[in-house]
Design a protein around this motif. Structure first.
Motif, PDB file in Angstrom:
ATOM      1  N   LEU A  15     -60.592  23.469  -5.282  1.00 16.11           N
ATOM      2  CA  LEU A  15     -61.772  22.773  -5.830  1.00 16.11           C
ATOM      3  C   LEU A  15     -62.467  23.734  -6.673  1.00 16.11           C
ATOM      4  O   LEU A  15     -62.723  25.092  -6.301  1.00 16.11           O
ATOM      5  N   ARG A  16     -62.671  23.567  -7.827  1.00 11.18           N
ATOM      6  CA  ARG A  16     -63.321  24.392  -8.897  1.00 11.18           C
ATOM      7  C   ARG A  16     -64.724  24.046  -9.048  1.00 11.18           C
ATOM      8  O   ARG A  16     -64.900  22.691  -9.051  1.00 11.18           O
ATOM      9  N   LEU A  17     -65.771  24.535  -9.028  1.00 14.50           N
ATOM     10  CA  LEU A  17     -67.188  24.072  -9.152  1.00 14.50           C
ATOM     11  C   LEU A  17     -67.856  25.025 -10.286  1.00 14.50           C
ATOM     12  O   LEU A  17     -67.858  26.207  -9.924  1.00 14.50           O
ATOM     13  N   ALA A  49     -79.192  29.992 -16.195  1.00 13.99           N
ATOM     14  CA  ALA A  49     -78.275  30.703 -15.323  1.00 13.99           C
ATOM     15  C   ALA A  49     -77.119  29.882 -15.115  1.00 13.99           C
ATOM     16  O   ALA A  49     -77.222  28.663 -15.026  1.00 13.99           O
ATOM     17  N   GLU A  50     -76.023  30.682 -15.113  1.00 13.91           N
ATOM     18  CA  GLU A  50     -74.636  29.803 -14.864  1.00 13.91           C
ATOM     19  C   GLU A  50     -73.952  30.309 -13.772  1.00 13.91           C
ATOM     20  O   GLU A  50     -74.074  31.579 -13.625  1.00 13.91           O
ATOM     21  N   ALA A  51     -73.097  29.615 -13.071  1.00 13.41           N
ATOM     22  CA  ALA A  51     -72.265  30.430 -11.933  1.00 13.41           C
ATOM     23  C   ALA A  51     -70.993  29.394 -11.990  1.00 13.41           C
ATOM     24  O   ALA A  51     -70.985  28.275 -12.098  1.00 13.41           O
ATOM     25  N   GLU A  52     -70.035  30.132 -11.209  1.00 14.74           N
ATOM     26  CA  GLU A  52     -68.728  29.254 -11.314  1.00 14.74           C
ATOM     27  C   GLU A  52     -67.955  29.868  -9.911  1.00 14.74           C
ATOM     28  O   GLU A  52     -68.003  31.083  -9.686  1.00 14.74           O
ATOM     29  N   ALA A  53     -67.191  29.026  -9.261  1.00 12.11           N
ATOM     30  CA  ALA A  53     -66.395  29.440  -8.182  1.00 12.11           C
ATOM     31  C   ALA A  53     -65.253  28.558  -7.921  1.00 12.11           C
ATOM     32  O   ALA A  53     -65.286  27.344  -8.024  1.00 12.11           O
ATOM     33  N   VAL A  54     -64.343  29.108  -7.081  1.00 14.77           N
ATOM     34  CA  VAL A  54     -63.040  28.154  -6.951  1.00 14.77           C
ATOM     35  C   VAL A  54     -62.780  28.437  -5.237  1.00 14.77           C
ATOM     36  O   VAL A  54     -62.970  29.587  -4.732  1.00 14.77           O
ATOM     37  N   ALA A  55     -62.427  27.452  -4.633  1.00 11.41           N
ATOM     38  CA  ALA A  55     -62.077  27.521  -3.140  1.00 11.41           C
ATOM     39  C   ALA A  55     -61.058  26.614  -2.853  1.00 11.41           C
ATOM     40  O   ALA A  55     -60.846  25.400  -3.180  1.00 11.41           O
ATOM     41  N   GLU A  56     -60.053  27.004  -1.879  1.00 13.88           N
ATOM     42  CA  GLU A  56     -59.135  25.977  -1.265  1.00 13.88           C
ATOM     43  C   GLU A  56     -59.858  25.567  -0.028  1.00 13.88           C
ATOM     44  O   GLU A  56     -60.185  25.856   0.895  1.00 13.88           O
ATOM     45  N   VAL A  57     -60.027  24.053  -0.455  1.00 20.54           N
ATOM     46  CA  VAL A  57     -60.734  23.153   0.820  1.00 20.54           C
ATOM     47  C   VAL A  57     -59.765  22.199   1.562  1.00 20.54           C
ATOM     48  O   VAL A  57     -60.179  21.899   2.536  1.00 20.54           O
ATOM     49  N   ASN A  58     -58.575  22.105   0.833  1.00 22.79           N
ATOM     50  CA  ASN A  58     -57.540  21.307   1.596  1.00 22.79           C
ATOM     51  C   ASN A  58     -58.177  19.870   2.287  1.00 22.79           C
ATOM     52  O   ASN A  58     -58.009  19.857   3.572  1.00 22.79           O
TER      53      ASN A  58
END
Length: 344
Positions: free
Chosen positions: A267-269, A282-291
């Motif tokens: 999941l990318r947000l 203000a900007e931000a971004e992150a990616v995580a394996e959420v399965n």
């Protein structure tokens, strides 16, 4: 003939709300032939206040409060909402039992039939119609010098205001999903990619709300819950919850969920907070394996929200709220009002 069990669905009266609710009704009837799902149509505070921008009203649950009261009184058994209208703090005793498969969440440009103008060519002299501070702030950032005018009403009312011979608007900014659900795709002039505009939290998704202790209804609506949509929207709503925002503040998001090799779900947000004039962002971004894990999606949202706060998002939002509370000033005949950052 055995009488069918009745499960009443609460909804707003607007054409878009009815279209969304009929979609839910049809899906439920297909899965539950022994039950009937009549609609209970209601007006909400947001529907009844048309004379000012939503951002100046200064409250949440504008489009849900009256529906929830009806659910609380057992006048209906479930509610159908546009998820973007549902506060991140769900009312105690209620639950969002299903989030249906999301339609395209992008915003779009709508011009009069036969007209076209590239986004890069918008500037001084162009009047953009929108009721969203999020869209307004981002379009000001993209197209310096444009004038933003508030435009309220249901989708057909807004289109009529655009198409009128004396219309002041060059174009409108609307949600793609709303036009698609009303079979008005042909009115879309151009779609705005995430590189141009981030959409609203939950935009394009239909939420089904019910009483948290109503096990029968929860079981009935469970098949309509679309996991990729829930993962994306829970992450988005987590950002908004931490920032204490709502539909009246300029928070934009974008999410993508990909199922890769060995069923690893990523999941990318991306999210932003913008000042009303678009000059502070203000900007931000992150990616995580959420399965498929909703809690991991919510944690991703918290991560992005904390990044935004570290970059000054709280100061930007404080200023937005101060401006909103000092906005309404009589002008002209007294029938019009000037809104800081807006023109009505």
């Amino acid at each position: 003939m055995t009488e069918k069990e009745t499960i009443a669905i609460g909804t707003r009266k607007s054409a878009l709300a009815i279209a969304q609710t009929v979609e839910v009704q049809a899906a439920l009837e297909k899965l539950n032939s022994s039950k009937t799902f009549p609609l209970l149509r209601m007006s909400t505070t947001g529907d009844n206040i048309q004379g000012q921008p939503l951002s100046s009203i200064g409250t949440t649950a504008l489009f849900t409060r009256e529906l929830q009261t009806s659910l609380e009184k057992h006048e209906c058994d479930l509610l159908v909402h546009s998820l973007k209208d549902v506060p991140t703090q769900v009312k105690p005793g209620f639950v969002i039992g299903a989030m249906m498969r999301r339609e395209e969440p992008n915003d779009v440009i709508v011009m009069r039939p036969g007209e076209f103008k590239d986004l890069k060519d918008f500037g001084p002299g162009d009047v953009i119609g929108t009721s969203s501070v999020r869209r307004a702030s981002q379009i000001r950032r993209l197209c310096p010098g444009v004038q933003v005018k508030d435009v309220r009403g249901n989708v057909n009312t807004r289109l009529a205001k655009l198409d009128a011979p004396d219309s002041p608007y060059t174009c409108l900014l609307l949600a793609a999903a709303g036009l698609q659900r009303l079979n008005l795709d042909h009115r879309i002039t151009a779609k705005l990619p995430p590189s141009s505009m981030l959409h609203a939290v939950g935009q394009g998704s239909i939420a089904i709300e019910c009483r948290a202790n109503d096990k029968e209804v929860l079981e009935i609506i469970k098949p309509l819950d679309h996991l990729p949509t829930r993962l994306r929207c829970e992450a988005e709503r987590s950002v908004m919850k931490i920032l204490e925002g709502g539909c009246s503040v300029p928070i934009g998001v974008w999410t993508e969920y990909e199922l890769g090799s060995e069923n690893v779900g990523t999941l990318r947000l991306k999210a932003l907070v913008s000042s009303l004039d678009g000059t502070e962002v203000a900007e931000a971004e992150a990616v995580a394996e959420v399965n498929g894990n909703v809690e991991l999606a919510i944690e991703l949202g918290r991560n992005v929200a904390m990044q935004l706060l570290a970059k000054g998002a709280d100061k930007i939002l404080d200023k937005v709220l101060r401006d909103r509370h000092a906005t309404l000033e009589p002008a002209g005949t007294g029938e019009e009002k000037t809104i800081k950052g807006w023109e009505v």
